[in-house]
Write a protein that holds these residues in place. Structure first.
Motif, PDB file in Angstrom:
ATOM      1  N   PRO A  16       6.969  -2.166   5.987  1.00 52.58           N
ATOM      2  CA  PRO A  16       7.114  -2.152   4.533  1.00 52.58           C
ATOM      3  C   PRO A  16       6.842  -0.774   3.950  1.00 52.58           C
ATOM      4  O   PRO A  16       6.236   0.075   4.584  1.00 52.58           O
ATOM      5  CB  PRO A  16       6.054  -3.167   4.073  1.00 52.58           C
ATOM      6  CG  PRO A  16       5.033  -3.163   5.159  1.00 52.58           C
ATOM      7  CD  PRO A  16       5.796  -2.903   6.426  1.00 52.58           C
ATOM      8  N   GLY A  17       7.282  -0.592   2.711  1.00 56.36           N
ATOM      9  CA  GLY A  17       6.996   0.644   2.009  1.00 56.36           C
ATOM     10  C   GLY A  17       5.520   0.747   1.688  1.00 56.36           C
ATOM     11  O   GLY A  17       4.760  -0.220   1.832  1.00 56.36           O
ATOM     12  N   PHE A  18       5.113   1.910   1.218  1.00 51.61           N
ATOM     13  CA  PHE A  18       3.703   2.160   0.962  1.00 51.61           C
ATOM     14  C   PHE A  18       3.107   1.169  -0.035  1.00 51.61           C
ATOM     15  O   PHE A  18       2.061   0.574   0.213  1.00 51.61           O
ATOM     16  CB  PHE A  18       3.506   3.601   0.464  1.00 51.61           C
ATOM     17  CG  PHE A  18       2.080   3.910   0.145  1.00 51.61           C
ATOM     18  CD1 PHE A  18       1.178   4.182   1.158  1.00 51.61           C
ATOM     19  CD2 PHE A  18       1.636   3.906  -1.168  1.00 51.61           C
ATOM     20  CE1 PHE A  18      -0.152   4.452   0.873  1.00 51.61           C
ATOM     21  CE2 PHE A  18       0.308   4.181  -1.471  1.00 51.61           C
ATOM     22  CZ  PHE A  18      -0.586   4.448  -0.439  1.00 51.61           C
ATOM     23  N   GLU A  24      -0.327  -5.730   0.231  1.00 51.51           N
ATOM     24  CA  GLU A  24      -0.658  -6.714   1.269  1.00 51.51           C
ATOM     25  C   GLU A  24      -2.055  -6.456   1.827  1.00 51.51           C
ATOM     26  O   GLU A  24      -2.827  -7.394   2.052  1.00 51.51           O
ATOM     27  CB  GLU A  24       0.363  -6.664   2.405  1.00 51.51           C
ATOM     28  CG  GLU A  24       1.677  -7.326   2.096  1.00 51.51           C
ATOM     29  CD  GLU A  24       2.586  -7.348   3.319  1.00 51.51           C
ATOM     30  OE1 GLU A  24       2.187  -7.910   4.366  1.00 51.51           O
ATOM     31  OE2 GLU A  24       3.689  -6.773   3.235  1.00 51.51           O
ATOM     32  N   LEU A  25      -2.386  -5.200   2.055  1.00 52.84           N
ATOM     33  CA  LEU A  25      -3.701  -4.840   2.581  1.00 52.84           C
ATOM     34  C   LEU A  25      -4.802  -5.268   1.611  1.00 52.84           C
ATOM     35  O   LEU A  25      -5.825  -5.829   2.027  1.00 52.84           O
ATOM     36  CB  LEU A  25      -3.776  -3.334   2.853  1.00 52.84           C
ATOM     37  CG  LEU A  25      -5.091  -2.795   3.397  1.00 52.84           C
ATOM     38  CD1 LEU A  25      -5.460  -3.464   4.712  1.00 52.84           C
ATOM     39  CD2 LEU A  25      -4.993  -1.283   3.567  1.00 52.84           C
ATOM     40  N   GLU A  26      -4.589  -5.019   0.337  1.00 53.17           N
ATOM     41  CA  GLU A  26      -5.574  -5.437  -0.663  1.00 53.17           C
ATOM     42  C   GLU A  26      -5.750  -6.950  -0.669  1.00 53.17           C
ATOM     43  O   GLU A  26      -6.878  -7.456  -0.782  1.00 53.17           O
ATOM     44  CB  GLU A  26      -5.159  -4.937  -2.049  1.00 53.17           C
ATOM     45  CG  GLU A  26      -5.307  -3.435  -2.207  1.00 53.17           C
ATOM     46  CD  GLU A  26      -4.730  -2.906  -3.512  1.00 53.17           C
ATOM     47  OE1 GLU A  26      -3.975  -3.644  -4.201  1.00 53.17           O
ATOM     48  OE2 GLU A  26      -5.023  -1.747  -3.837  1.00 53.17           O
ATOM     49  N   ALA A  27      -4.642  -7.691  -0.518  1.00 51.79           N
ATOM     50  CA  ALA A  27      -4.724  -9.155  -0.486  1.00 51.79           C
ATOM     51  C   ALA A  27      -5.482  -9.635   0.750  1.00 51.79           C
ATOM     52  O   ALA A  27      -6.278 -10.583   0.670  1.00 51.79           O
ATOM     53  CB  ALA A  27      -3.320  -9.752  -0.508  1.00 51.79           C
ATOM     54  N   VAL A  28      -5.257  -8.985   1.880  1.00 54.61           N
ATOM     55  CA  VAL A  28      -5.955  -9.348   3.114  1.00 54.61           C
ATOM     56  C   VAL A  28      -7.451  -9.096   2.966  1.00 54.61           C
ATOM     57  O   VAL A  28      -8.276  -9.953   3.314  1.00 54.61           O
ATOM     58  CB  VAL A  28      -5.375  -8.567   4.322  1.00 54.61           C
ATOM     59  CG1 VAL A  28      -6.277  -8.674   5.543  1.00 54.61           C
ATOM     60  CG2 VAL A  28      -3.978  -9.063   4.651  1.00 54.61           C
ATOM     61  N   LYS A  54      -2.568   1.268   9.089  1.00 52.97           N
ATOM     62  CA  LYS A  54      -1.867   2.271   9.903  1.00 52.97           C
ATOM     63  C   LYS A  54      -0.524   2.628   9.271  1.00 52.97           C
ATOM     64  O   LYS A  54      -0.137   3.798   9.220  1.00 52.97           O
ATOM     65  CB  LYS A  54      -1.668   1.753  11.328  1.00 52.97           C
ATOM     66  CG  LYS A  54      -1.017   2.750  12.242  1.00 52.97           C
ATOM     67  CD  LYS A  54      -0.919   2.234  13.658  1.00 52.97           C
ATOM     68  CE  LYS A  54      -0.241   3.265  14.532  1.00 52.97           C
ATOM     69  NZ  LYS A  54      -0.123   2.803  15.929  1.00 52.97           N
ATOM     70  N   ARG A  55       0.177   1.615   8.754  1.00 53.95           N
ATOM     71  CA  ARG A  55       1.459   1.861   8.097  1.00 53.95           C
ATOM     72  C   ARG A  55       1.273   2.753   6.869  1.00 53.95           C
ATOM     73  O   ARG A  55       2.020   3.707   6.653  1.00 53.95           O
ATOM     74  CB  ARG A  55       2.110   0.532   7.703  1.00 53.95           C
ATOM     75  CG  ARG A  55       3.359   0.654   6.893  1.00 53.95           C
ATOM     76  CD  ARG A  55       4.491   1.312   7.657  1.00 53.95           C
ATOM     77  NE  ARG A  55       5.650   1.441   6.787  1.00 53.95           N
ATOM     78  CZ  ARG A  55       6.589   2.329   6.947  1.00 53.95           C
ATOM     79  NH1 ARG A  55       6.564   3.149   7.966  1.00 53.95           N
ATOM     80  NH2 ARG A  55       7.597   2.390   6.118  1.00 53.95           N
ATOM     81  N   CYS A  56       0.260   2.459   6.054  1.00 46.27           N
ATOM     82  CA  CYS A  56      -0.014   3.265   4.861  1.00 46.27           C
ATOM     83  C   CYS A  56      -0.321   4.710   5.244  1.00 46.27           C
ATOM     84  O   CYS A  56       0.180   5.651   4.616  1.00 46.27           O
ATOM     85  CB  CYS A  56      -1.171   2.671   4.074  1.00 46.27           C
ATOM     86  SG  CYS A  56      -0.766   1.138   3.203  1.00 46.27           S
ATOM     87  N   GLU A  57      -1.137   4.893   6.278  1.00 42.38           N
ATOM     88  CA  GLU A  57      -1.485   6.247   6.717  1.00 42.38           C
ATOM     89  C   GLU A  57      -0.260   6.999   7.218  1.00 42.38           C
ATOM     90  O   GLU A  57      -0.108   8.194   6.959  1.00 42.38           O
ATOM     91  CB  GLU A  57      -2.558   6.183   7.798  1.00 42.38           C
ATOM     92  CG  GLU A  57      -3.921   5.763   7.264  1.00 42.38           C
ATOM     93  CD  GLU A  57      -4.949   5.505   8.357  1.00 42.38           C
ATOM     94  OE1 GLU A  57      -4.573   5.328   9.538  1.00 42.38           O
ATOM     95  OE2 GLU A  57      -6.143   5.486   8.017  1.00 42.38           O
TER      96      GLU A  57
END
Length: 110
Positions: A16-18, A24-28, A54-57
């Motif tokens: 996914p995009g940033f 999604e990370l915040e929801a997790v 990792k994707r965001c980084e």
């Protein structure tokens, strides 16, 4: 309004995009903090969160590299423009025989 750049095939395959990954990370993280989840679900959430992080980084690193490249390109263009404005438009004119103080009609090799 500026047009958004469409992701390339390799970018869309990577994940996914940033903004989407960050949401999604915040929801997790929120689910892990607020809910009473069984251990297996906590581990699954942690694993998913780790992949999203990792994707965001990766996306941030790519954006940083692109910005550095743009900055370097602009600096190089500015340097070329500056150098071009300080010169007077080309090589110096060739010497004429009147300008040469050693003009004694000798043949010169160099």
């Amino acid at each position: 309004m500026a047009a958004r750049r469409k992701p390339t095939l390799s970018e869309s395959e990577a994940g996914p995009g940033f903004e989407e990954a960050l949401a999604e990370l915040e929801a997790v993280v929120e689910a892990m903090e607020e809910e009473q989840l069984p251990l297996e679900e906590l581990v699954a959430h942690y694993e998913k969160g780790s992949a999203l992080l990792k994707r965001c980084e990766t996306v941030l690193k790519s954006a940083r590299e692109r910005l550095e490249l743009i900055t370097l390109r602009n600096q190089a263009e500015n340097a070329l423009d500056s150098a071009a404005s300080t010169t007077h438009g080309g090589p110096p004119p060739p010497e004429t025989p009147e300008d040469d103080p050693d003009d004694d009609d000798d043949i010169r090799l160099f």
